[in-house]
Write a protein that holds these residues in place. Structure first.
Motif, PDB file in Angstrom:
ATOM      1  N   THR A   1       1.328   7.204   5.716  1.00 51.15           N
ATOM      2  CA  THR A   1       0.973   5.788   5.944  1.00 51.15           C
ATOM      3  C   THR A   1       0.788   5.293   7.440  1.00 51.15           C
ATOM      4  O   THR A   1      -0.282   4.594   7.833  1.00 51.15           O
ATOM      5  CB  THR A   1       1.737   4.817   5.271  1.00 51.15           C
ATOM      6  OG1 THR A   1       3.179   4.993   5.475  1.00 51.15           O
ATOM      7  CG2 THR A   1       1.639   5.118   3.795  1.00 51.15           C
TER       8      THR A   1
ATOM      9  N   ALA B   1       2.492   1.510  -3.602  1.00 51.37           N
ATOM     10  CA  ALA B   1       1.189   1.795  -4.660  1.00 51.37           C
ATOM     11  C   ALA B   1       0.848   3.111  -4.435  1.00 51.37           C
ATOM     12  O   ALA B   1       0.475   3.806  -5.666  1.00 51.37           O
ATOM     13  CB  ALA B   1       0.200   0.677  -4.478  1.00 51.37           C
ATOM     14  N   SER B   2       0.557   3.582  -3.073  1.00 47.37           N
ATOM     15  CA  SER B   2       0.123   5.053  -2.921  1.00 47.37           C
ATOM     16  C   SER B   2       1.093   6.061  -3.179  1.00 47.37           C
ATOM     17  O   SER B   2       0.638   7.266  -3.382  1.00 47.37           O
ATOM     18  CB  SER B   2      -0.486   4.974  -1.551  1.00 47.37           C
ATOM     19  OG  SER B   2       0.635   5.202  -0.631  1.00 47.37           O
ATOM     20  N   GLY B   3       2.457   5.729  -3.016  1.00 44.56           N
ATOM     21  CA  GLY B   3       3.483   6.865  -3.255  1.00 44.56           C
ATOM     22  C   GLY B   3       3.441   7.565  -1.848  1.00 44.56           C
ATOM     23  O   GLY B   3       4.081   8.981  -2.067  1.00 44.56           O
ATOM     24  N   LEU B   4       2.761   7.483  -0.998  1.00 40.54           N
ATOM     25  CA  LEU B   4       2.641   8.522   0.288  1.00 40.54           C
ATOM     26  C   LEU B   4       3.730   8.052   1.064  1.00 40.54           C
ATOM     27  O   LEU B   4       4.470   7.193   1.338  1.00 40.54           O
ATOM     28  CB  LEU B   4       1.400   8.091   1.065  1.00 40.54           C
ATOM     29  CG  LEU B   4      -0.057   8.308   0.572  1.00 40.54           C
ATOM     30  CD1 LEU B   4      -1.013   7.687   1.296  1.00 40.54           C
ATOM     31  CD2 LEU B   4      -0.271   9.673   0.234  1.00 40.54           C
TER      32      LEU B   4
ATOM     33  N   ALA C   1      -2.407   7.133   8.378  1.00 38.57           N
ATOM     34  CA  ALA C   1      -3.491   6.369   7.965  1.00 38.57           C
ATOM     35  C   ALA C   1      -3.579   5.062   8.682  1.00 38.57           C
ATOM     36  O   ALA C   1      -4.840   4.690   9.160  1.00 38.57           O
ATOM     37  CB  ALA C   1      -3.182   6.083   6.547  1.00 38.57           C
TER      38      ALA C   1
ATOM     39  N   LEU D   1       1.024  -1.203   0.269  1.00 37.85           N
ATOM     40  CA  LEU D   1      -0.216  -0.074   0.028  1.00 37.85           C
ATOM     41  C   LEU D   1       0.851   1.236  -0.029  1.00 37.85           C
ATOM     42  O   LEU D   1       0.712   2.058  -0.654  1.00 37.85           O
ATOM     43  CB  LEU D   1      -0.921   0.013   1.084  1.00 37.85           C
ATOM     44  CG  LEU D   1      -2.103  -1.063   1.184  1.00 37.85           C
ATOM     45  CD1 LEU D   1      -2.994  -1.035   2.292  1.00 37.85           C
ATOM     46  CD2 LEU D   1      -3.022  -0.852   0.121  1.00 37.85           C
ATOM     47  N   ARG D   2       1.872   1.395   0.651  1.00 38.68           N
ATOM     48  CA  ARG D   2       3.021   2.241   0.714  1.00 38.68           C
ATOM     49  C   ARG D   2       3.539   2.434  -0.714  1.00 38.68           C
ATOM     50  O   ARG D   2       3.472   3.821  -0.967  1.00 38.68           O
ATOM     51  CB  ARG D   2       3.809   1.993   1.853  1.00 38.68           C
ATOM     52  CG  ARG D   2       4.846   3.177   1.892  1.00 38.68           C
ATOM     53  CD  ARG D   2       5.966   3.281   3.182  1.00 38.68           C
ATOM     54  NE  ARG D   2       6.800   1.986   2.978  1.00 38.68           N
ATOM     55  CZ  ARG D   2       7.780   1.737   2.096  1.00 38.68           C
ATOM     56  NH1 ARG D   2       8.258   2.642   1.319  1.00 38.68           N
ATOM     57  NH2 ARG D   2       8.397   0.506   2.055  1.00 38.68           N
TER      58      ARG D   2
END
Length: 253
Positions: free
Chosen positions: A97, A89-92, A100, A86-87
């Motif tokens: 993260t 893929a999101s690029g955040l 979140a 998720l980190r």
């Protein structure tokens, strides 16, 4: 009334929990280092193992050591993979993260409390409460993964210093509960979240190459050693850990 589906909270409980977090981190990293096709197969096998272990846990009439800890171990492995994916893929950034996943833990605990009026693990005697419990557990693993990476990479503490920092932090809920009146349930969940970055940071320190400030043992050997340790500790726990049944035991950590 069903019997409790989780064990008493003792020192052995925390030792096994920390070992599973380190194993999950090392195993997830080891799978990520494989060739793409093999990594995909391993991920599918891990997901199947997670589903199978949780199915067995929900089917069990009471706490069974090897079933419960198998589920915890697989949540650790898959939770680490999900958090990392998720980190990426999101690029955040890691702080985002971490925030979140912290909100996810808070939301899970909030929904559990609104529904049941109690977050104590000694109240986990119904299917619905068990569902809330495992949802929260999965969220804590994701949060812990992000926190460990945040301190080691974003704050540039490195793996060893991060591990030592979380080792100190995990003592704070104990101190606050024992001497300053912190609610035992709040102390439990605070410590539970911190076990993830604690175990993962030390696992990374042992496993990552020396040029990345680790000892260079390798993620595979670290995961294997921890798996052996977990099996031995769970075998020992069968003689010492019992289903959580009395509120006083929750404070025994």
């Amino acid at each position: 009334m069903r019997l409790a589906k989780v064990p008493e909270v003792t020192a052995l409980f925390w030792i096994i929990k920390i070992a599973t977090t380190g194993m999950g981190e090392a195993a997830s990293d080891w799978m990520g280092e494989r060739p793409v096709v093999l990594a995909a197969v391993l991920v599918l096998l891990a997901l199947a193992a997670l589903v199978g272990s949780l199915w067995a846990q929900f089917r069990a009439p009471h706490y069974v050591a090897w079933i419960y800890w198998s589920a915890v171990a697989m949540v650790s492995v898959v939770g680490t993979m999900v958090a990392d994916v998720l980190r990426m893929a999101s690029g955040l950034p890691l702080w985002a993260t971490s925030a979140a996943f912290a909100l996810a833990v808070a939301a899970s605990l909030g929904a559990w409390y609104r529904s049941e009026g109690n977050l104590s693990i000694h109240s986990i005697t119904t299917r619905r409460r068990e569902t809330y419990y495992w949802t929260t557990v999965a969220s804590t693993f994701a949060l812990g993964t992000a926190l460990g990476d945040y301190t080691a990479l974003y704050l540039n503490l490195g793996w060893l210093d991060s591990g030592l920092m979380f080792l100190g932090l995990i003592l704070l809920p104990l101190i606050a509960w024992r001497w300053f009146g912190l609610n035992s349930v709040a102390a439990f969940w605070a410590a539970y979240v911190l076990t993830r970055p604690l175990g993962a940071s030390f696992a990374d320190w042992f496993g990552v190459p020396k040029e990345h400030h680790g000892l260079g043992v390798g993620t595979g050997p670290v995961a294997l050693v921890l798996i052996v340790a977990i099996v031995a500790l769970v075998g020992l726990s069968r003689e010492t850990l019992r289903p959580a049944g009395r509120p006083v035991l929750e404070a025994s950590y």
